[in-house]
Design a protein around this motif. Structure first.
Motif, PDB file in Angstrom:
ATOM      1  N   GLU A 160       0.923  -1.174  -0.047  1.00 14.17           N
ATOM      2  CA  GLU A 160      -0.194   0.018  -0.030  1.00 14.17           C
ATOM      3  C   GLU A 160       0.973   1.205  -0.163  1.00 14.17           C
ATOM      4  OE1 GLU A 160      -2.902   2.155   3.141  1.00 14.17           O
ATOM      5  OE2 GLU A 160      -2.913  -0.022   2.999  1.00 14.17           O
ATOM      6  N   ARG A 234       6.675   2.551   9.152  1.00 15.61           N
ATOM      7  CA  ARG A 234       5.234   1.870   8.926  1.00 15.61           C
ATOM      8  C   ARG A 234       5.285   0.397   9.468  1.00 15.61           C
ATOM      9  NH1 ARG A 234       2.460   2.624   3.203  1.00 15.61           N
ATOM     10  NH2 ARG A 234       4.310   2.475   2.235  1.00 15.61           N
ATOM     11  N   TRP A 236       3.945  -3.901   9.250  1.00 14.12           N
ATOM     12  CA  TRP A 236       3.204  -4.567   8.114  1.00 14.12           C
ATOM     13  C   TRP A 236       3.177  -5.991   9.049  1.00 14.12           C
ATOM     14  CZ3 TRP A 236       1.896  -2.053   3.699  1.00 14.12           C
ATOM     15  CH2 TRP A 236       2.402  -1.185   3.430  1.00 14.12           C
ATOM     16  N   LEU A 248      -0.626  -3.698   5.921  1.00 11.64           N
ATOM     17  CA  LEU A 248      -0.578  -2.596   6.781  1.00 11.64           C
ATOM     18  C   LEU A 248      -1.130  -2.802   8.290  1.00 11.64           C
ATOM     19  CD1 LEU A 248       1.117  -0.009   6.879  1.00 11.64           C
ATOM     20  CD2 LEU A 248      -1.041   1.387   6.490  1.00 11.64           C
ATOM     21  N   GLU A 251       1.137   2.586  11.863  1.00  8.07           N
ATOM     22  CA  GLU A 251       1.899   3.462  11.409  1.00  8.07           C
ATOM     23  C   GLU A 251       2.323   4.527  12.550  1.00  8.07           C
ATOM     24  OE1 GLU A 251       0.205   5.872   8.366  1.00  8.07           O
ATOM     25  OE2 GLU A 251       0.636   4.516   6.525  1.00  8.07           O
TER      26      GLU A 251
END
Length: 410
Positions: A160, A234, A236, A248, A251
């Protein structure tokens, strides 16, 4: 001693007496070296020879063993369990796999895969099943599955896209929560401000570009990535299908303009984030819900940043009680002491990197190897076990335009 620290095996240099020793062989590959090569757009200064194998000298310094031609392979990494080396050709956007021999010879291992603009970093999952590429040029983070023999499968999946949490300053949707705007400032001893500071090197156009820069696999199976352009870290988690190998999770937004570049994981459960523009280290830790947040911050150098500085690399010293950071511009290697539960950092010393533009460095037992890009050498220093700081230079090898050092396991 910090949680998870080990004074023994990671601290003893091969060839020394102690609890772990190893025979010295200058003809065997100990490290893979990435470089910029001549005639490549974007550098104008490349003099490397592709991917080079380096062996250890008895003194602890490094010596050339062999090399394999490649087009500015600025980042290299080895498969965790196979003699396979992956190289990111930064300006062609290709990732290549090579079979590796004990003497450093590399041979083509399957077809290359194109991933994106200015691919600058690669990491391989601990189980060897997939590889993550970060592309500085277009901000893409790409996952490539690996075959059982380490070959690239040819199937690349874009993760993403990142979105700038700060947006256009003052516009709706810009990050404005109190923690980011004021809480981090308090942690770092900054004055709280209504407008975010602008750091040297930050791109200040109204629409900032995404700049994916690194990835790190965490012990719980998740992956952390940085976006230097958007001030994001970020996280994951594994997806449920080959079409979505990573999804995801959450963040962490850092202050606007700091430029998160590289990451170092500490066994105490803290993730340390080095910022290229503000020359700081932010420490992140997961809460009970598994989401990471900033718990501390510190300057990345003991004497502060100088005009024109840009931080490059961060690593955990073998004793697990110190960090090393490298800073281009003033050309320093800084040592930070890790205290308390592992979250407290204090920069305690700065030393010269031994050359110009320390792009990357790596610990090797009680030796620190520094890839000084513009002076064209890898300089090696003995690490003081008590202070963690690099001391006496024990070797220097001319290698062209070095950009990355990766341990060889053959």
């Amino acid at each position: 001693m910090l949680p998870g620290s080990d004074r023994c095996s990671p601290w003893v240099h091969p060839g020394t007496t102690g609890c772990q020793t190893e025979a010295m062989d200058e003809t065997a590959a100990a490290f893979w070296l990435g470089s910029y090569t001549p005639g490549t757009g974007g550098t104008g200064e490349g003099s490397g020879v592709g991917v080079r194998a380096l062996g250890r000298e008895a003194t602890g310094g490094l010596v050339p063993v062999s090399h394999h031609d490649a087009d500015s392979p600025s980042w290299v990494v080895q498969h965790p369990s196979l003699p396979v080396v992956f190289a990111a050709e930064e300006f062609s956007g290709l990732i290549k796999a090579f079979g590796a021999s004990h003497d450093g010879t590399l041979t083509r291992h399957g077809a290359p895969v194109e991933v994106g603009g200015i691919v600058c970093h690669l990491s391989v999952s601990p189980d060897g099943a997939s590889l993550v590429a970060a592309c500085y040029g277009d901000g893409r983070v790409v996952v490539l599955p690996l075959e059982s023999d380490g070959r690239l499968s040819g199937r690349a999946t874009d993760l993403e896209d990142a979105r700038d949490p700060w947006g256009v300053p003052g516009a709706p949707g810009s990050a404005s929560d109190g923690f980011v705007s004021n809480g981090v400032a308090v942690l770092l001893g900054r004055k709280t401000e209504t407008e975010p500071p602008v750091f040297e090197g930050e791109e200040t156009a109204e629409a900032r570009p995404s700049r994916a820069h690194t990835s790190r696999w965490l012990p719980d199976g998740r992956v952390a990535t940085t976006d230097l352009g958007f001030d994001l870290v970020r996280f994951w988690r594994r997806g449920s299908s080959s079409a979505a190998p990573l999804v995801l999770d959450h963040e962490v937004t850092l202050p606007r303009g700091v430029g998160p570049r590289h990451l170092a994981w500490h066994e105490s459960g803290h993730l340390h984030v080095l910022t290229e523009y503000s020359i700081e280290v932010f420490t992140l830790r997961a809460g009970l819900d598994g989401r990471f947040g900033v718990v501390a911050g510190a300057q990345a150098t003991a004497d502060g940043a100088e005009d024109g500085d840009a931080a490059a690399e961060i690593s955990v010293v073998g004793s697990r009680e110190h960090l090393h950071t490298s800073v281009r511009g003033s050309n320093r290697i800084s040592t930070l002491q890790i205290r308390g539960d592992g979250s407290e950092l204090r920069a305690v010393s700065d030393v010269e990197s031994g050359g110009d533009h320390p792009r990357h460095h790596v610990e090797d037992g009680v030796v620190l190897h520094v890839a000084n890009q513009r002076s064209g050498a890898v300089d090696s220093f003995a690490i003081d076990e008590r202070t963690g700081a690099p001391g006496r230079r024990i070797g220097s090898v001319e290698v062209g335009t070095p950009t990355c050092l990766a341990p060889a396991r053959l």
